[in-house]
Design an enzyme around this catalytic site. Structure first.
Site, PDB file in Angstrom:
ATOM      1  N   MET A   1       3.292  22.183  -4.979  1.00 62.66           N
ATOM      2  CA  MET A   1       3.782  22.711  -3.702  1.00 62.66           C
ATOM      3  C   MET A   1       5.165  23.345  -3.915  1.00 62.66           C
ATOM      4  SD  MET A   1       2.251  20.344  -0.723  1.00 62.66           S
ATOM      5  CE  MET A   1       3.435  19.043  -0.782  1.00 62.66           C
TER       6      MET A   1
ATOM      7  N   HIS B   1       7.146  18.856 -13.142  1.00 59.68           N
ATOM      8  CA  HIS B   1       6.100  19.883 -13.064  1.00 59.68           C
ATOM      9  C   HIS B   1       5.983  20.630 -14.406  1.00 59.68           C
ATOM     10  CE1 HIS B   1       7.295  19.719  -8.660  1.00 59.68           C
ATOM     11  NE2 HIS B   1       5.997  19.539  -8.593  1.00 59.68           N
TER      12      HIS B   1
ATOM     13  N   ASP C   1       2.261  10.273  -8.289  1.00 57.52           N
ATOM     14  CA  ASP C   1       1.343  10.185  -7.147  1.00 57.52           C
ATOM     15  C   ASP C   1       0.063   9.488  -7.619  1.00 57.52           C
ATOM     16  OD1 ASP C   1       2.922  11.659  -5.137  1.00 57.52           O
ATOM     17  OD2 ASP C   1       2.748  13.263  -6.599  1.00 57.52           O
TER      18      ASP C   1
HETATM   19  O1  PAF Z   1       1.046  16.686  -5.456  1.00 57.70           O
HETATM   20  C1  PAF Z   1       1.202  17.755  -4.826  1.00 57.70           C
HETATM   21  O2  PAF Z   1       2.166  18.512  -5.039  1.00 57.70           O
HETATM   22  C2  PAF Z   1       0.174  18.151  -3.772  1.00 57.70           C
HETATM   23  O3  PAF Z   1      -0.308  17.021  -3.106  1.00 57.70           O
HETATM   24  C3  PAF Z   1      -0.971  18.994  -4.329  1.00 57.70           C
HETATM   25  C4  PAF Z   1      -1.813  18.225  -5.339  1.00 57.70           C
HETATM   26  C5  PAF Z   1      -0.416  20.248  -4.987  1.00 57.70           C
HETATM   27  C6  PAF Z   1      -1.901  19.417  -3.189  1.00 57.70           C
HETATM   28  O4  PAF Z   1      -1.217  20.150  -2.224  1.00 57.70           O
END
Ligand code: PAF
Length: 284
Positions: free
Chosen positions: A30, A37, A150
């Site tokens: 996002m 990331h 997550d």
């Molecule tokens: O983890 C995230 O950034 C979001 O939940 C995802 C997997 C991109 C879905 O919008």
């Protein structure tokens, strides 16, 4: 790096790669990217020929609309970081591209969609499943990379893959942490200086819980320790702390030898809700 805004263009480019038997790795995000990331991009580049990253702030996974509005957006900086990290394709669709009409699908993930994050954020994982299934359909990756911060989300996505019978390998990648142990998160950007310093207690408390387990303390003592550590300072507001079976997310009241456990926490620091988790088996 190619920046693509539509699924038609994305499909055309990726079909070309598929025809030459290249494997496609996918990192859905996002935005508001950080080193965590980038570690997913690196993991994809290691094993796939082409790496696609998407940046899409998905409205259907926010049950708190002000959280959606406040979600940090910095597309130029993100694109620069991805370019440097060697990402091949950045997919940045508009909301209308992902949801030409309202997505009314309701997924049933059973127990894992009733506890912890799911209990506190009703509908959140349904929204995640909606967007991830749409993105998977557009990108058709061989492998998709997600951060283990997550943890519950990764379990939901594995279940989604099973239910939709998709042939995508889900790769869960280790949590990246700042020098003081705080798990990297786009939300950390919203912490004030004082809150950022205070947030470092969260991973410390998790490690403390693990050490108590190792020294044979019972569950009540571990939970009491976590609450006592966070309670005195009103900057913290503990949402949940739970020790669960790592493969089911069932909360446990005692430890059995040979079983894998995970501690999960969600805690407000000021107004910012942070989550973290720690496998409780690393020292055993
Ligand atoms: O983890 C995230 O950034 C979001 O939940 C995802 C997997 C991109 C879905 O919008």
């Amino acid at each position: 790096m190619q920046i693509v805004k539509t699924k038609t263009e994305l499909g055309r480019i990726l079909d070309g790669h598929r025809k030459s038997s290249e494997t496609i790795g996918f990192v859905p995000t996002m935005g508001a990217l950080h080193a965590g990331h980038l570690s997913l991009i690196a993991a994809s580049k290691k094993v796939c020929s082409i790496t696609v990253c998407s940046i899409f702030v998905n409205p259907t996974q926010f049950n708190d609309k002000s959280d959606l509005e406040k979600y940090p957006r910095m597309p130029e900086k993100d694109a620069e970081m991805l370019e440097k990290a060697g990402c091949d394709i950045l997919f940045m669709p508009e909301v209308s591209e992902i949801y030409p009409k309202t997505d009314t699908r309701k997924f049933d993930f059973g127990y894992i969609d009733t506890v912890l994050e799911a209990a506190v954020r009703p509908g959140h994982f349904n929204g995640v499943a909606q967007v991830v299934s749409i993105l998977f359909d557009m990108v058709k990756p061989d492998k998709a990379f997600f951060g283990q911060k997550d943890y519950q989300q990764v379990m939901i996505i594995r279940e989604l893959i099973k239910q939709l019978k998709l042939k995508i390998e889900i790769v869960g990648c280790p949590i990246l942490r700042d020098a003081d142990g705080l798990a990297m998160s786009s939300r950390n950007l919203r912490l004030s200086k004082e809150e950022r310093t205070a947030a470092a207690l969260i991973p410390k408390v998790m490690l403390g819980a693990m050490q108590l387990k190792e020294s044979g303390r019972n569950m009540g003592q571990i939970y009491a320790y976590v609450e006592k550590k966070l309670d005195p300072n009103p900057i913290y507001n503990l949402d949940y702390f739970a020790i669960c079976e790592a493969d089911t997310l069932k909360e446990v009241s005692s430890f059995e030898p040979g079983k894998a456990y995970i501690a999960l926490i969600a805690c407000f620091v000021g107004n910012i809700r942070l989550i973290d988790n720690l496998s409780l088996n690393s020292l055993s």
